[in-house]
Design a protein around this motif. Structure first.
Motif, mmCIF file in Angstrom:
data_model
loop_
_atom_site.group_PDB
_atom_site.id
_atom_site.type_symbol
_atom_site.label_atom_id
_atom_site.label_comp_id
_atom_site.label_asym_id
_atom_site.label_seq_id
_atom_site.Cartn_x
_atom_site.Cartn_y
_atom_site.Cartn_z
ATOM 1 N N LEU A 1 36.036 32.780 43.694
ATOM 2 C CA LEU A 1 36.823 33.566 42.740
ATOM 3 C C LEU A 1 35.890 34.119 41.684
ATOM 4 O O LEU A 1 35.138 33.361 41.059
ATOM 5 C CB LEU A 1 37.894 32.704 42.075
ATOM 6 C CG LEU A 1 38.955 32.089 42.972
ATOM 7 C CD1 LEU A 1 39.888 31.209 42.145
ATOM 8 C CD2 LEU A 1 39.743 33.149 43.702
ATOM 9 N N HIS A 2 35.913 35.428 41.484
ATOM 10 C CA HIS A 2 35.180 36.061 40.387
ATOM 11 C C HIS A 2 36.166 36.239 39.246
ATOM 12 O O HIS A 2 37.181 36.921 39.400
ATOM 13 C CB HIS A 2 34.621 37.416 40.820
ATOM 14 C CG HIS A 2 33.553 37.299 41.852
ATOM 15 N ND1 HIS A 2 33.251 38.310 42.714
ATOM 16 C CD2 HIS A 2 32.703 36.285 42.147
ATOM 17 C CE1 HIS A 2 32.265 37.930 43.506
ATOM 18 N NE2 HIS A 2 31.918 36.702 43.176
ATOM 19 N N CYS A 3 35.870 35.634 38.116
ATOM 20 C CA CYS A 3 36.792 35.628 36.978
ATOM 21 C C CYS A 3 36.073 36.099 35.718
ATOM 22 O O CYS A 3 34.919 35.764 35.487
ATOM 23 C CB CYS A 3 37.301 34.213 36.715
ATOM 24 S SG CYS A 3 37.942 33.364 38.153
ATOM 25 N N ASN B 1 38.752 37.885 44.819
ATOM 26 C CA ASN B 1 38.878 36.683 45.626
ATOM 27 C C ASN B 1 38.141 36.936 46.941
ATOM 28 O O ASN B 1 38.479 37.869 47.662
ATOM 29 C CB ASN B 1 40.361 36.407 45.860
ATOM 30 C CG ASN B 1 40.619 35.093 46.531
ATOM 31 O OD1 ASN B 1 39.779 34.552 47.223
ATOM 32 N ND2 ASN B 1 41.822 34.588 46.336
ATOM 33 N N ASN C 1 45.009 31.341 44.125
ATOM 34 C CA ASN C 1 43.958 30.942 43.192
ATOM 35 C C ASN C 1 43.712 29.436 43.189
ATOM 36 O O ASN C 1 42.732 28.976 42.628
ATOM 37 C CB ASN C 1 44.307 31.379 41.770
ATOM 38 C CG ASN C 1 44.251 32.875 41.602
ATOM 39 O OD1 ASN C 1 43.713 33.588 42.432
ATOM 40 N ND2 ASN C 1 44.822 33.361 40.522
ATOM 41 N N TYR D 1 35.826 35.610 31.821
ATOM 42 C CA TYR D 1 36.164 34.566 30.854
ATOM 43 C C TYR D 1 36.576 35.201 29.536
ATOM 44 O O TYR D 1 35.874 36.045 28.982
ATOM 45 C CB TYR D 1 34.976 33.625 30.634
ATOM 46 C CG TYR D 1 35.256 32.560 29.610
ATOM 47 C CD1 TYR D 1 36.065 31.485 29.922
ATOM 48 C CD2 TYR D 1 34.725 32.638 28.332
ATOM 49 C CE1 TYR D 1 36.340 30.500 28.986
ATOM 50 C CE2 TYR D 1 34.993 31.656 27.393
ATOM 51 C CZ TYR D 1 35.797 30.597 27.720
ATOM 52 O OH TYR D 1 36.078 29.635 26.797
ATOM 53 N N VAL E 1 40.635 32.337 32.161
ATOM 54 C CA VAL E 1 39.893 33.075 33.168
ATOM 55 C C VAL E 1 40.871 33.978 33.896
ATOM 56 O O VAL E 1 41.940 33.554 34.306
ATOM 57 C CB VAL E 1 39.126 32.158 34.161
ATOM 58 C CG1 VAL E 1 37.948 31.505 33.501
ATOM 59 C CG2 VAL E 1 40.022 31.150 34.799
ATOM 60 N N SER E 2 40.495 35.235 33.985
ATOM 61 C CA SER E 2 41.320 36.217 34.684
ATOM 62 C C SER E 2 40.638 36.535 36.003
ATOM 63 O O SER E 2 39.526 37.059 36.037
ATOM 64 C CB SER E 2 41.453 37.480 33.831
ATOM 65 O OG SER E 2 42.213 38.444 34.513
ATOM 66 N N VAL E 3 41.296 36.200 37.112
ATOM 67 C CA VAL E 3 40.720 36.413 38.437
ATOM 68 C C VAL E 3 40.705 37.904 38.736
ATOM 69 O O VAL E 3 41.725 38.584 38.666
ATOM 70 C CB VAL E 3 41.512 35.665 39.524
ATOM 71 C CG1 VAL E 3 40.940 35.947 40.904
ATOM 72 C CG2 VAL E 3 41.519 34.174 39.238
ATOM 73 N N MET F 1 44.278 30.001 34.200
ATOM 74 C CA MET F 1 43.869 30.994 35.181
ATOM 75 C C MET F 1 45.003 31.990 35.399
ATOM 76 O O MET F 1 46.144 31.607 35.620
ATOM 77 C CB MET F 1 43.511 30.310 36.502
ATOM 78 C CG MET F 1 42.951 31.262 37.528
ATOM 79 S SD MET F 1 42.504 30.447 39.076
ATOM 80 C CE MET F 1 41.103 29.505 38.560
#
Length: 121
Positions: free
Chosen positions: A54-56, A79, A26, A58, A74-76, A19
Protein backbone atom coordinates in the motif's frame (compact mmCIF):
# COMPACT_ATOMS: atom_id res chain seq x y z
CA UNK A 1 -6.57 21.56 1.69
CA UNK A 2 -4.66 18.84 3.53
CA UNK A 3 -1.23 19.56 4.94
CA UNK A 4 1.18 16.65 5.15
CA UNK A 5 3.37 16.03 8.15
CA UNK A 6 7.04 17.01 8.11
CA UNK A 7 8.62 13.58 8.66
CA UNK A 8 12.33 12.97 8.35
CA UNK A 9 13.99 9.85 6.95
CA UNK A 10 14.11 7.22 9.65
CA UNK A 11 11.31 8.99 11.54
CA UNK A 12 8.35 7.02 12.79
CA UNK A 13 4.77 8.18 12.40
CA UNK A 14 2.98 8.21 15.73
CA UNK A 15 0.58 5.37 16.24
CA UNK A 16 -2.17 4.40 16.00
CA UNK A 17 -2.69 5.47 12.39
CA UNK A 18 -6.12 5.84 10.87
CA UNK A 19 -6.28 4.50 7.32
CA UNK A 20 -8.51 6.00 4.64
CA UNK A 21 -10.45 5.07 2.65
CA UNK A 22 -11.88 2.50 5.03
CA UNK A 23 -12.23 -0.49 2.72
CA UNK A 24 -11.70 -4.20 3.37
CA UNK A 25 -8.88 -4.43 0.78
CA UNK A 26 -6.68 -2.18 2.93
CA UNK A 27 -6.70 -4.68 5.77
CA UNK A 28 -6.06 -8.05 4.10
CA UNK A 29 -3.05 -9.96 5.39
CA UNK A 30 -0.84 -9.17 8.34
CA UNK A 31 1.45 -6.17 8.20
CA UNK A 32 5.09 -7.19 8.06
CA UNK A 33 7.10 -4.07 7.17
CA UNK A 34 6.83 -0.32 6.75
CA UNK A 35 9.03 2.13 4.85
CA UNK A 36 8.99 5.91 4.84
CA UNK A 37 10.05 7.47 1.52
CA UNK A 38 11.92 10.67 2.34
CA UNK A 39 10.04 12.92 -0.07
CA UNK A 40 7.32 15.54 0.08
CA UNK A 41 4.56 14.66 0.63
CA UNK A 42 5.75 11.90 2.97
CA UNK A 43 4.79 8.49 1.60
CA UNK A 44 4.51 5.44 3.82
CA UNK A 45 4.77 2.03 2.14
CA UNK A 46 2.99 -0.72 4.07
CA UNK A 47 3.70 -4.35 3.19
CA UNK A 48 1.57 -7.32 4.18
CA UNK A 49 2.68 -10.91 4.43
CA UNK A 50 0.50 -11.89 1.46
CA UNK A 51 2.45 -9.78 -1.06
CA UNK A 52 0.31 -6.63 -0.99
CA UNK A 53 1.88 -3.17 -0.92
CA UNK A 54 0.00 0.00 0.00
CA UNK A 55 1.35 3.42 -0.97
CA UNK A 56 -0.04 5.93 1.51
CA UNK A 57 0.37 9.67 2.02
CA UNK A 58 0.98 10.46 5.69
CA UNK A 59 -1.09 13.32 7.10
CA UNK A 60 -0.64 14.68 10.61
CA UNK A 61 -4.12 15.05 12.14
CA UNK A 62 -2.82 17.56 14.69
CA UNK A 63 -1.92 19.98 11.88
CA UNK A 64 -5.46 19.67 10.50
CA UNK A 65 -6.96 21.21 13.65
CA UNK A 66 -8.64 17.94 14.63
CA UNK A 67 -8.71 18.48 18.38
CA UNK A 68 -10.43 15.16 19.19
CA UNK A 69 -7.81 13.00 17.49
CA UNK A 70 -4.08 13.63 17.71
CA UNK A 71 -2.79 10.61 15.80
CA UNK A 72 -1.72 10.59 12.18
CA UNK A 73 -3.72 9.53 9.16
CA UNK A 74 -2.58 7.53 6.16
CA UNK A 75 -4.51 7.94 2.95
CA UNK A 76 -4.10 4.96 0.62
CA UNK A 77 -3.27 6.19 -2.86
CA UNK A 78 -2.21 2.96 -4.54
CA UNK A 79 -2.60 -0.77 -3.86
CA UNK A 80 -0.13 -3.17 -5.50
CA UNK A 81 -0.11 -6.98 -5.53
CA UNK A 82 3.20 -8.70 -6.18
CA UNK A 83 3.12 -11.60 -8.66
CA UNK A 84 2.45 -14.78 -6.72
CA UNK A 85 4.01 -18.12 -7.61
CA UNK A 86 3.04 -20.28 -4.65
CA UNK A 87 3.06 -18.17 -1.54
CA UNK A 88 4.78 -14.80 -1.62
CA UNK A 89 5.95 -13.59 1.73
CA UNK A 90 7.39 -10.07 1.98
CA UNK A 91 10.47 -10.11 4.15
CA UNK A 92 11.78 -6.57 3.87
CA UNK A 93 11.27 -3.15 2.24
CA UNK A 94 14.54 -1.47 1.28
CA UNK A 95 15.12 2.19 0.36
CA UNK A 96 16.66 2.79 -3.06
CA UNK A 97 19.95 4.65 -2.47
CA UNK A 98 19.85 6.14 -5.98
CA UNK A 99 16.25 7.33 -6.38
CA UNK A 100 13.98 8.67 -3.67
CA UNK A 101 10.98 7.75 -5.85
CA UNK A 102 11.59 4.00 -5.72
CA UNK A 103 12.37 1.14 -3.34
CA UNK A 104 13.02 -2.60 -3.34
CA UNK A 105 10.93 -5.43 -1.94
CA UNK A 106 12.65 -8.60 -0.83
CA UNK A 107 10.42 -11.68 -0.69
CA UNK A 108 11.13 -15.29 0.20
CA UNK A 109 12.21 -16.02 -3.40
CA UNK A 110 12.53 -12.72 -5.35
CA UNK A 111 13.69 -9.12 -5.32
CA UNK A 112 11.40 -6.47 -6.85
CA UNK A 113 12.27 -2.89 -7.74
CA UNK A 114 9.19 -0.66 -7.37
CA UNK A 115 9.03 2.82 -8.92
CA UNK A 116 6.40 5.29 -7.79
CA UNK A 117 6.04 7.55 -10.86
CA UNK A 118 3.18 9.68 -9.50
CA UNK A 119 5.57 11.06 -6.86
CA UNK A 120 7.88 12.58 -9.45
CA UNK A 121 5.20 14.90 -10.88
Amino acid sequence: ELQTAPLKEGGQPSSPLRMYPVVEDNYSGRGCDMLLLSIYPPVVVLASDNGRLLHCVYINAEEQGDSEEDEGIVSVVENISLPQEESVQVLKLISDPVSKYSYCVMTNDSLFHIQVPWLNR
